[in-house]
Design an enzyme around this catalytic site. Structure first.
Site, PDB file in Angstrom:
ATOM      1  N   ASP A 188      55.003  58.238  21.516  1.00 47.58           N
ATOM      2  CA  ASP A 188      54.348  59.242  19.935  1.00 47.58           C
ATOM      3  C   ASP A 188      54.930  58.009  19.222  1.00 47.58           C
ATOM      4  OD1 ASP A 188      52.755  60.660  18.405  1.00 47.58           O
ATOM      5  OD2 ASP A 188      54.201  61.059  17.626  1.00 47.58           O
ATOM      6  N   HIS A 194      55.301  52.792  16.018  1.00 47.39           N
ATOM      7  CA  HIS A 194      56.239  52.221  14.701  1.00 47.39           C
ATOM      8  C   HIS A 194      57.309  52.079  14.522  1.00 47.39           C
ATOM      9  CE1 HIS A 194      52.934  55.006  13.709  1.00 47.39           C
ATOM     10  NE2 HIS A 194      53.269  56.403  14.155  1.00 47.39           N
TER      11      HIS A 194
HETATM   12  C1  BG6 Z   1      51.861  59.410  14.044  1.00 45.47           C
HETATM   13  C2  BG6 Z   1      52.633  60.390  14.932  1.00 45.47           C
HETATM   14  O1  BG6 Z   1      51.025  58.521  14.658  1.00 45.47           O
HETATM   15  O2  BG6 Z   1      52.536  59.043  12.321  1.00 45.47           O
HETATM   16  C3  BG6 Z   1      52.882  61.307  14.753  1.00 45.47           C
HETATM   17  O3  BG6 Z   1      51.387  60.158  16.173  1.00 45.47           O
HETATM   18  C4  BG6 Z   1      53.381  61.801  12.869  1.00 45.47           C
HETATM   19  O4  BG6 Z   1      53.453  62.877  15.388  1.00 45.47           O
HETATM   20  C5  BG6 Z   1      53.025  60.213  12.225  1.00 45.47           C
HETATM   21  O5  BG6 Z   1      53.807  62.908  12.815  1.00 45.47           O
HETATM   22  C6  BG6 Z   1      53.320  60.009  10.723  1.00 45.47           C
HETATM   23  O6  BG6 Z   1      52.913  59.372  10.374  1.00 45.47           O
HETATM   24  P1  BG6 Z   1      53.558  60.200   8.551  1.00 45.47           P
HETATM   25  O7  BG6 Z   1      52.841  58.664   7.406  1.00 45.47           O
HETATM   26  O8  BG6 Z   1      53.547  60.807   8.131  1.00 45.47           O
HETATM   27  O9  BG6 Z   1      55.146  59.426   8.436  1.00 45.47           O
END
Ligand code: BG6
Length: 492
Positions: A256, A261
């Site tokens: 995930d 990321h």
């Molecule tokens: C998403 C994930 O891609 O990014 C989530 O699937 C996560 O699990 C989210 O919570 C986090 O995004 P941000 O922008 O809130 O850091």
């Protein structure tokens, strides 16, 4: 320095001829659309970021019309409800709702007509068609077929139109499924038409990784294994998986979060300088890093820690072994990075929400003072977006005691303006046809290949899943994991 988002947007759009565009969102009643996409589009409306001729078609299964769909979106957010009526009204004018069912191709025949009704071939107006795959991934293939078979990719006789598709994550669940999805999309589209999103790339602070590295002459000579001891990327989250538990349980923290990321941030902080700021130059350099990722030799348990927060099983199923926390040690097999460990960590239900990339320099080879400490460069991705450099200074007095001082740059203090949201930035790029912040097929496939080397290793299933308390810093085993290397997590 005060610079408003409106000013900045106007500068970006000024003089640009943005062709008339219709964005069609598939999966418009889902959480992603309601929680991220529509709010982003509304803020773009508020900031004057949407071209005048921009139109939006929201496709969902529910029986709604533009007005009731809009109310449904507004109801979900108190912030949006407070937007000025003028903004809401002008947004509503752009919006159409279309009811369709992805399991029933016939329900899409009306969509082609709805879209082509906007074209005025006699006036040489042919709308660019942008399609956003915001559904759950099981429908991606169906949507691609619907686009092809329901006349939605039709060219316009009078004038060339652009067709682009934006595909949300998860882009596959492993290398095999990601490459199958790439193959399928390439049957219908050219690579230049496919926008694979990672919303972290839309964050200002993630874009700043490249700027700090390559716009400052002082860093590049130091950016290698001679001067850097290790790098940490930590993304801690405080929410549980509750709302998405079912999806998350089949995915886990590594797929995930790390696959996309974290590996994207890792490639930006380690890649060579692209020859130019062009899409392909940037992607080529990121790809070299993704291809060079390696786990340390030896057992998987030496390089991967899995954790699960207490109470998770109750939310999903009693015997779930899915990791809601992961800590990894990886290497990059290039001359620049030989021997430098990269510690990656992410988890849910932790004590706070914070994301940081920290570069730990080596201590001076010889310290003539009593306690020189290593310099650390921290990129705070969120919240309190900032960059900090820790430097040794003399403590005032007659001795030569050393104190680590913090040289910081904070976005709020420097710019006194809200940062553009990630989705706003990426939607604007999609509308304009700029792929620099989107991911190429080979990048996705290489990152999955690396992730497969972890999750498809037979040892992975048998790794212990360490329990940790909610609102804690994660399992203690993750601390011991890095302590073994005589280091500690910087992001607390
Ligand atoms: C998403 C994930 O891609 O990014 C989530 O699937 C996560 O699990 C989210 O919570 C986090 O995004 P941000 O922008 O809130 O850091």
């Amino acid at each position: 320095m005060k610079k408003s988002l409106v000013e900045d947007t106007q500068k970006r759009l000024s003089g640009k001829q943005i062709a008339p565009t219709i964005l069609t969102i598939f999966g418009a009643t889902g959480d992603l659309s309601a929680d991220y996409l529509l709010p982003a589009l509304l803020r773009m409306e508020e900031h004057g970021m949407l071209p005048k001729s921009f139109r939006l078609v929201c496709v969902g299964r529910k029986e709604l019309n533009a007005k009731s769909y809009f109310d449904f979106v507004l109801k979900k957010s108190t912030v949006l409800k407070k937007l000025p009526t003028k903004v809401k009204q002008s947004f509503l004018k752009r919006l159409t709702y279309y009811q369709g069912n992805f399991d029933d191709v016939a329900s899409f025949t009306g969509l082609a007509k709805l879209l082509s009704d906007h074209d005025q071939p006699n006036k040489h107006v042919c709308y660019n068609r942008l399609y956003y795959f915001a559904t759950s991934p099981q429908y991606f293939s169906g949507i691609a077929h619907i686009l092809k078979n329901s006349g939605l990719l039709m060219s316009c006789k009078a004038h060339e139109r652009k067709v682009r598709v934006l595909v949300e994550k998860p882009f596959g669940f492993n290398y095999k499924s990601a490459s199958a999805l790439n193959k399928l999309l390439k049957k219908f589209f050219e690579e230049e038409q496919i926008y694979r999103i990672d919303h972290y790339l839309g964050k200002e602070t993630v874009q700043n990784l490249m700027v700090v590295r390559f716009a400052n002459g002082i860093f590049e000579p130091l950016w290698n294994n001679k001067n850097i001891d290790h790098v940490e990327i930590s993304v801690l989250e405080n929410d549980t998986t509750a709302k998405r538990a079912e999806y998350y349980d089949q995915t886990g923290a590594i797929k995930d979060f790390v696959q996309n990321h974290i590996l994207q941030m890792l490639s930006l902080i380690t890649m060579n300088e692209p020859y130019n700021l062009t899409t392909e130059d940037i992607r080529n350099e990121k790809l070299k890093i993704l291809k060079a990722l390696q786990l340390p030799a030896g057992e998987l348990r030496q390089s991967v820690i899995k954790g699960q927060y207490a109470g998770y099983k109750k939310e999903v199923k009693a015997d779930s072994q899915t990791e809601t926390f992961a800590a990894l040690k990886v290497f990059i097999n290039t001359p620049r990075w030989q021997g430098v460990p990269f510690y990656l960590r992410t988890g849910k239900a932790l004590h706070k929400k914070v994301a940081e990339v920290t570069v730990h320099f080596k201590e001076p080879a010889r310290c003539i003072f009593r306690n020189c400490t290593a310099n650390v460069l921290t990129f705070r991705i969120q919240p309190d977006e900032s960059v900090h450099l820790q430097i040794n200074n003399k403590v005032p007095g007659f001795g030569v005691d050393i104190h680590q001082g913090d040289y910081g740059f904070g976005y709020k203090q420097a710019f006194m303006t809200e940062l553009p949201g990630a989705y706003e930035r990426l939607l604007l790029d999609f509308i304009e046809g700029d792929q620099r912040l989107f991911i190429r097929s080979d990048e996705i496939e290489s990152s999955w290949k690396f992730i497969d080397s972890i999750t498809e290793n037979p040892e992975f299933k048998n790794l212990p899943v360490f329990s940790y308390k909610q609102k804690s810093a994660g399992p203690k085993e993750a601390d011991e994991f890095i302590k073994k290397d005589l280091r500690e997590w910087r992001t607390k």
